[in-house]
Write a protein that holds these residues in place. Structure first.
Motif, PDB file in Angstrom:
ATOM      1  N   THR A  90      -8.617   4.577   3.765  1.00 42.75           N
ATOM      2  CA  THR A  90      -8.202   3.170   4.190  1.00 42.75           C
ATOM      3  C   THR A  90      -9.079   3.027   5.721  1.00 42.75           C
ATOM      4  O   THR A  90      -9.531   4.175   6.258  1.00 42.75           O
ATOM      5  CB  THR A  90      -6.924   3.549   4.309  1.00 42.75           C
ATOM      6  N   VAL A  91      -8.881   2.012   6.041  1.00 39.05           N
ATOM      7  CA  VAL A  91      -9.382   1.214   7.293  1.00 39.05           C
ATOM      8  C   VAL A  91      -8.098   0.633   8.005  1.00 39.05           C
ATOM      9  O   VAL A  91      -7.086   0.328   7.240  1.00 39.05           O
ATOM     10  CB  VAL A  91     -10.617   0.606   7.354  1.00 39.05           C
ATOM     11  N   ALA A  92      -8.113   0.364   9.310  1.00 38.47           N
ATOM     12  CA  ALA A  92      -7.078  -0.380   9.974  1.00 38.47           C
ATOM     13  C   ALA A  92      -6.731  -1.686   9.183  1.00 38.47           C
ATOM     14  O   ALA A  92      -5.602  -2.212   9.158  1.00 38.47           O
ATOM     15  CB  ALA A  92      -7.604  -0.624  11.287  1.00 38.47           C
ATOM     16  N   ALA A  93      -7.949  -2.214   8.906  1.00 31.05           N
ATOM     17  CA  ALA A  93      -7.639  -3.677   7.942  1.00 31.05           C
ATOM     18  C   ALA A  93      -6.686  -3.545   6.830  1.00 31.05           C
ATOM     19  O   ALA A  93      -5.850  -4.419   6.428  1.00 31.05           O
ATOM     20  CB  ALA A  93      -8.758  -4.352   7.561  1.00 31.05           C
ATOM     21  N   HIS A  94      -6.416  -2.360   6.361  1.00 35.01           N
ATOM     22  CA  HIS A  94      -5.335  -2.056   5.150  1.00 35.01           C
ATOM     23  C   HIS A  94      -4.029  -2.035   5.762  1.00 35.01           C
ATOM     24  O   HIS A  94      -3.021  -2.104   4.834  1.00 35.01           O
ATOM     25  CB  HIS A  94      -5.919  -0.691   4.468  1.00 35.01           C
ATOM     26  N   VAL A  95      -3.852  -1.900   6.985  1.00 35.17           N
ATOM     27  CA  VAL A  95      -2.520  -1.374   7.644  1.00 35.17           C
ATOM     28  C   VAL A  95      -1.832  -2.694   8.126  1.00 35.17           C
ATOM     29  O   VAL A  95      -2.599  -3.524   9.015  1.00 35.17           O
ATOM     30  CB  VAL A  95      -2.501  -0.339   8.337  1.00 35.17           C
ATOM     31  N   ALA A  96      -0.702  -3.017   7.972  1.00 39.30           N
ATOM     32  CA  ALA A  96       0.165  -3.857   8.661  1.00 39.30           C
ATOM     33  C   ALA A  96       1.392  -3.172   9.342  1.00 39.30           C
ATOM     34  O   ALA A  96       2.174  -2.285   8.735  1.00 39.30           O
ATOM     35  CB  ALA A  96       0.842  -5.253   8.039  1.00 39.30           C
ATOM     36  N   ILE A  97       1.871  -3.578  10.514  1.00 40.02           N
ATOM     37  CA  ILE A  97       2.882  -2.853  11.057  1.00 40.02           C
ATOM     38  C   ILE A  97       4.177  -4.000  10.864  1.00 40.02           C
ATOM     39  O   ILE A  97       3.820  -5.094  11.367  1.00 40.02           O
ATOM     40  CB  ILE A  97       2.792  -2.549  12.578  1.00 40.02           C
ATOM     41  N   THR A  98       5.124  -3.231  10.709  1.00 37.69           N
ATOM     42  CA  THR A  98       6.320  -4.292  10.426  1.00 37.69           C
ATOM     43  C   THR A  98       7.378  -4.052  11.055  1.00 37.69           C
ATOM     44  O   THR A  98       7.563  -2.867  11.824  1.00 37.69           O
ATOM     45  CB  THR A  98       6.496  -4.391   8.841  1.00 37.69           C
ATOM     46  N   SER A  99       8.778  -4.732  11.246  1.00 36.68           N
ATOM     47  CA  SER A  99      10.049  -4.409  11.841  1.00 36.68           C
ATOM     48  C   SER A  99      10.790  -3.672  11.104  1.00 36.68           C
ATOM     49  O   SER A  99      11.920  -4.196  10.384  1.00 36.68           O
ATOM     50  CB  SER A  99      10.483  -5.612  12.299  1.00 36.68           C
ATOM     51  N   GLY A 100      10.280  -2.260  10.804  1.00 35.85           N
ATOM     52  CA  GLY A 100      11.010  -1.393   9.919  1.00 35.85           C
ATOM     53  C   GLY A 100      10.444  -1.460   8.300  1.00 35.85           C
ATOM     54  O   GLY A 100       9.689  -2.484   8.126  1.00 35.85           O
ATOM     55  N   CYS A 101      10.854  -0.508   7.724  1.00 41.38           N
ATOM     56  CA  CYS A 101      10.270  -0.470   6.289  1.00 41.38           C
ATOM     57  C   CYS A 101      10.833  -1.444   5.374  1.00 41.38           C
ATOM     58  O   CYS A 101      10.264  -1.901   4.526  1.00 41.38           O
ATOM     59  CB  CYS A 101      10.481   0.845   5.709  1.00 41.38           C
ATOM     60  N   ASN A 102      12.262  -1.689   5.745  1.00 42.61           N
ATOM     61  CA  ASN A 102      12.646  -2.665   4.842  1.00 42.61           C
ATOM     62  C   ASN A 102      12.054  -4.145   4.893  1.00 42.61           C
ATOM     63  O   ASN A 102      11.867  -4.926   3.858  1.00 42.61           O
ATOM     64  CB  ASN A 102      14.130  -3.214   5.392  1.00 42.61           C
ATOM     65  N   GLY A 246       8.134  -0.073  10.995  1.00 43.37           N
ATOM     66  CA  GLY A 246       7.551   0.209   9.565  1.00 43.37           C
ATOM     67  C   GLY A 246       6.258  -0.115   9.578  1.00 43.37           C
ATOM     68  O   GLY A 246       5.451  -0.686  10.276  1.00 43.37           O
ATOM     69  N   ALA A 247       5.705   0.233   8.130  1.00 45.36           N
ATOM     70  CA  ALA A 247       4.481  -0.109   7.581  1.00 45.36           C
ATOM     71  C   ALA A 247       3.996  -0.447   6.360  1.00 45.36           C
ATOM     72  O   ALA A 247       4.840   0.170   5.407  1.00 45.36           O
ATOM     73  CB  ALA A 247       3.492   0.937   8.125  1.00 45.36           C
ATOM     74  N   MET A 248       3.071  -1.390   6.081  1.00 44.63           N
ATOM     75  CA  MET A 248       2.692  -1.714   4.583  1.00 44.63           C
ATOM     76  C   MET A 248       1.268  -1.256   4.763  1.00 44.63           C
ATOM     77  O   MET A 248       0.362  -1.723   5.483  1.00 44.63           O
ATOM     78  CB  MET A 248       2.818  -3.070   4.533  1.00 44.63           C
ATOM     79  N   VAL A 249       0.747  -0.529   3.701  1.00 42.66           N
ATOM     80  CA  VAL A 249      -0.709  -0.478   3.341  1.00 42.66           C
ATOM     81  C   VAL A 249      -1.129  -0.880   2.200  1.00 42.66           C
ATOM     82  O   VAL A 249      -0.581  -0.599   0.973  1.00 42.66           O
ATOM     83  CB  VAL A 249      -1.017   1.028   3.441  1.00 42.66           C
ATOM     84  N   ALA A 250      -2.084  -1.892   2.378  1.00 45.84           N
ATOM     85  CA  ALA A 250      -2.429  -2.749   1.128  1.00 45.84           C
ATOM     86  C   ALA A 250      -3.553  -3.211   1.087  1.00 45.84           C
ATOM     87  O   ALA A 250      -4.487  -3.337   2.191  1.00 45.84           O
ATOM     88  CB  ALA A 250      -1.236  -3.748   0.752  1.00 45.84           C
ATOM     89  N   ALA A 251      -4.110  -4.219   0.223  1.00 49.43           N
ATOM     90  CA  ALA A 251      -5.180  -4.923   0.366  1.00 49.43           C
ATOM     91  C   ALA A 251      -5.597  -5.780   1.501  1.00 49.43           C
ATOM     92  O   ALA A 251      -4.505  -6.462   1.939  1.00 49.43           O
ATOM     93  CB  ALA A 251      -5.413  -5.653  -0.981  1.00 49.43           C
ATOM     94  N   PRO A 252      -6.331  -5.762   2.173  1.00 46.24           N
ATOM     95  CA  PRO A 252      -6.400  -7.007   3.269  1.00 46.24           C
ATOM     96  C   PRO A 252      -5.933  -8.263   3.006  1.00 46.24           C
ATOM     97  O   PRO A 252      -5.262  -9.054   3.912  1.00 46.24           O
ATOM     98  CB  PRO A 252      -7.935  -6.829   4.135  1.00 46.24           C
TER      99      PRO A 252
END
Length: 391
Positions: A90-102, A246-252
């Motif tokens: 993965t690269v950083a563009a695959h990652v979003a940081i969120t306010s918790g996993c929920n 939290g975080a979400m790893v997915a397609a940009p």
């Protein structure tokens, strides 16, 4: 007047359970044992708290809005950790940081589902996933687990319709604790890919998985981002539950859709929590390994001491990460047993009815024990209190 979606959604189970404590006093020789919630009760380690204080005092940007998808350094840091842990690229563009996993789950559903679409959830399910689907107007399709508290991908295949948009799994599981085998997760991935739907895997508890090496090979599949969406939480690893990271790893391209949701809900994740998560990634690897070893020791204590309950008719159905999922021997429903345990045994736990569709008979016979905050002595005390019950 039509009922609102919040009115039609059940109350938060942990908050409901806490109300059972009202008016109950606990003697000094038998204090309350709270095994209702999967959350560390201790604060972060002192060094991390100091890093958070330093960020608050010395960084002006720690008090301002930041990027909707999160701190760039944290996104890159988590990408690197994912690559090391899963053999991913993965690269950083695959990652979003969120306010918790929920929130990561909610954002994911917003990118996938429209009104009256469907998501398949194994039961017993994580109740916050069910609650969000209800409030989003998405139908939860129950997939009862089989032997070993594991879902069947063949049973899931039979539930897929033209409205199905995703299968959502949690591994290590909440509430059952079980770790889904790599080949099972790959089978679900292949099923989702073949039907053009998403596979969401919430791996909040992956830092406490008992296995060594990558827990699955989903990130190693060609074009994984067309099917797989990985959710993660920093809360358990670094004791940051109150800071909601939290975080979400997915397609940009999917994250670009999630950004719309995240911007309107929170604008950006909390800055102090993000600085803490990044510091943890960079400095606390050995400390987290120690935390994992302690959790695994407590898990072993659950197994080693369970005979005292087995002799009374209890069954250990699932175990792992933070949870023991058990079947009780009493004729009453767990919905009645759980509040009674507060008064009779000084134990606050959650009934299985909170993890199953309304009226499901399985939930009436089950309870969840969040054991992560009990040491071996505490687990022995928990067992002693349960074994003495005469109902």
């Amino acid at each position: 007047m039509k009922m609102t979606r919040t009115a039609a959604t059940f109350a938060p189970p942990v908050m409901e359970a806490r109300r059972w404590l009202e008016g109950v006093t606990f003697p000094k020789d038998r204090p309350l044992m709270n095994v209702s919630q999967a959350a560390p009760v201790d604060p972060p380690p002192q060094a991390l708290r100091q890093a958070m204080a330093d960020a608050a005092l010395t960084r002006d940007d720690a008090h301002l809005y930041g990027p909707v998808l999160g701190n760039a350094d944290l996104r890159a840091g988590l990408s690197a950790q994912v690559n090391a842990h899963y053999g991913a690229s993965t690269v950083a563009a695959h990652v979003a940081i969120t306010s918790g996993c929920n929130q990561a789950f909610a954002a994911t559903i917003a990118t996938l589902c429209g009104e009256a679409d469907e998501v398949i959830l194994p039961t017993p399910w994580y109740f916050n996933h069910k609650m969000w689907l209800d409030m989003a107007g998405v139908r939860s399709v129950a997939l009862p687990v089989g032997p070993g508290m594991l879902p069947s991908f063949e049973d899931a295949r039979a539930l897929i319709t033209e409205r199905t948009r995703a299968i959502a799994l949690v591994s290590p599981n909440n509430p059952a604790g079980v770790e889904y085998p790599a080949d099972l997760l790959l089978a679900f991935y292949d099923l989702a890919r073949s039907h053009g739907i998403a596979l969401i895997v919430d791996e909040t508890y992956r830092d406490f998985d008992s296995r060594t090496g990558p827990p699955h090979v989903l990130f190693q599949q060609a074009d994984w981002e067309k099917t797989f969406i990985h959710l993660y939480s920093f809360s358990k690893a670094y004791r940051l539950t109150g800071h909601r990271v939290g975080a979400m790893v997915a397609a940009p391209a999917r994250l670009a859709e999630a950004e719309k949701f995240l911007d309107t809900v929170a604008i950006c994740p909390g800055q102090i929590g993000q600085h803490a998560a990044l510091w943890g990634l960079e400095h606390l690897g050995q400390w987290v390994a120690g935390e994992r070893a302690e959790i695994l020791a407590r898990r072993q204590a659950i197994t080693d001491g369970f005979g005292v309950l087995a002799d009374k008719g209890w069954q250990l159905l699932g175990l792992g990460a933070y949870f023991a999922y058990v079947e009780h021997p009493f004729e009453m429903s767990s919905a009645d047993l759980a509040p009674l345990l507060v008064r009779k045994a000084g134990i606050l736990c959650l009934p299985g009815t909170m993890f199953w569709p309304e009226g499901a008979p399985e939930g009436a016979a089950q309870i969840r024990i969040a054991f992560a905050n009990l040491d071996a002595q505490g687990i022995a005390e928990l067992y002693a209190r349960l074994a003495l019950l005469d109902l």
